[in-house]
Design a protein around this motif. Structure first.
Motif, PDB file in Angstrom:
ATOM      1  N   LEU A 195       0.671  -0.856   0.019  1.00 52.93           N
ATOM      2  CA  LEU A 195       0.237   0.128  -0.014  1.00 52.93           C
ATOM      3  C   LEU A 195       0.887   1.120   0.213  1.00 52.93           C
ATOM      4  O   LEU A 195       0.443   2.134  -0.555  1.00 52.93           O
ATOM      5  N   TYR A 197      -3.324  -6.165   6.495  1.00 55.52           N
ATOM      6  CA  TYR A 197      -3.313  -6.413   5.088  1.00 55.52           C
ATOM      7  C   TYR A 197      -4.691  -5.134   4.630  1.00 55.52           C
ATOM      8  O   TYR A 197      -5.493  -4.889   5.685  1.00 55.52           O
ATOM      9  N   PHE A 198      -4.683  -4.819   3.502  1.00 58.02           N
ATOM     10  CA  PHE A 198      -5.869  -4.199   3.049  1.00 58.02           C
ATOM     11  C   PHE A 198      -6.485  -4.750   1.922  1.00 58.02           C
ATOM     12  O   PHE A 198      -5.542  -5.472   1.055  1.00 58.02           O
ATOM     13  N   ARG A 199      -7.796  -4.901   1.758  1.00 59.55           N
ATOM     14  CA  ARG A 199      -8.227  -5.691   0.738  1.00 59.55           C
ATOM     15  C   ARG A 199      -8.278  -5.079  -0.600  1.00 59.55           C
ATOM     16  O   ARG A 199      -8.595  -3.727  -0.603  1.00 59.55           O
ATOM     17  N   VAL A 237     -10.515  -0.195   5.891  1.00 61.71           N
ATOM     18  CA  VAL A 237     -10.350  -1.170   4.915  1.00 61.71           C
ATOM     19  C   VAL A 237      -9.207  -2.259   5.183  1.00 61.71           C
ATOM     20  O   VAL A 237      -8.988  -3.210   4.727  1.00 61.71           O
ATOM     21  N   ARG A 238      -8.726  -2.093   6.331  1.00 59.99           N
ATOM     22  CA  ARG A 238      -7.580  -2.953   6.905  1.00 59.99           C
ATOM     23  C   ARG A 238      -8.187  -4.341   7.314  1.00 59.99           C
ATOM     24  O   ARG A 238      -9.428  -4.447   7.901  1.00 59.99           O
ATOM     25  N   VAL A 268      -9.478  -0.839  -1.440  1.00 57.72           N
ATOM     26  CA  VAL A 268      -8.646  -0.245  -1.655  1.00 57.72           C
ATOM     27  C   VAL A 268      -9.015   0.443  -3.123  1.00 57.72           C
ATOM     28  O   VAL A 268      -8.863   1.735  -3.048  1.00 57.72           O
ATOM     29  N   TRP A 306      -8.685   4.612   5.685  1.00 58.38           N
ATOM     30  CA  TRP A 306      -7.658   3.507   5.615  1.00 58.38           C
ATOM     31  C   TRP A 306      -7.806   2.588   6.582  1.00 58.38           C
ATOM     32  O   TRP A 306      -7.806   1.167   6.362  1.00 58.38           O
ATOM     33  N   ARG A 307      -8.179   2.989   7.788  1.00 54.19           N
ATOM     34  CA  ARG A 307      -8.287   1.860   9.062  1.00 54.19           C
ATOM     35  C   ARG A 307      -9.569   1.015   8.653  1.00 54.19           C
ATOM     36  O   ARG A 307      -9.883  -0.232   8.881  1.00 54.19           O
TER      37      ARG A 307
END
Length: 76
Positions: free
Chosen positions: A20, A57-59, A48-49, A63, A45-46
């Motif tokens: 990211l 991780y982030f989807r 989507v983690r 994202v 952003w928190r």
């Protein structure tokens, strides 16, 4: 090709913090610190983690949605 498909092709369905940071052109440590604050950026952003054990991780799908959202809101 959609942003989501491009992200999945390059990084897979989950992006690590390093992935990211590369995508957002930020340092991993700077991104980690920015996400600890209470700014709108950090809150978005928190959401989507996802944590797998101790790793964050982030989807890719979420994202892509965040990246596309500002462009969609500026059109109108």
């Amino acid at each position: 090709m959609s942003i989501e498909k491009q992200l999945v092709e390059k990084y897979g369905p989950l992006l690590s913090l390093v992935d990211l940071s590369d995508l957002l052109k930020r340092s991993p440590d700077g991104l980690r610190i920015a996400m600890t604050g209470q700014s709108d950026f950090a809150k978005q952003w928190r959401k989507v983690r996802c944590k797998v054990g101790r790793r964050v991780y982030f989807r890719a799908s979420e994202v892509a949605a965040l990246i596309e959202a500002p462009a969609a809101s500026n059109e109108g």
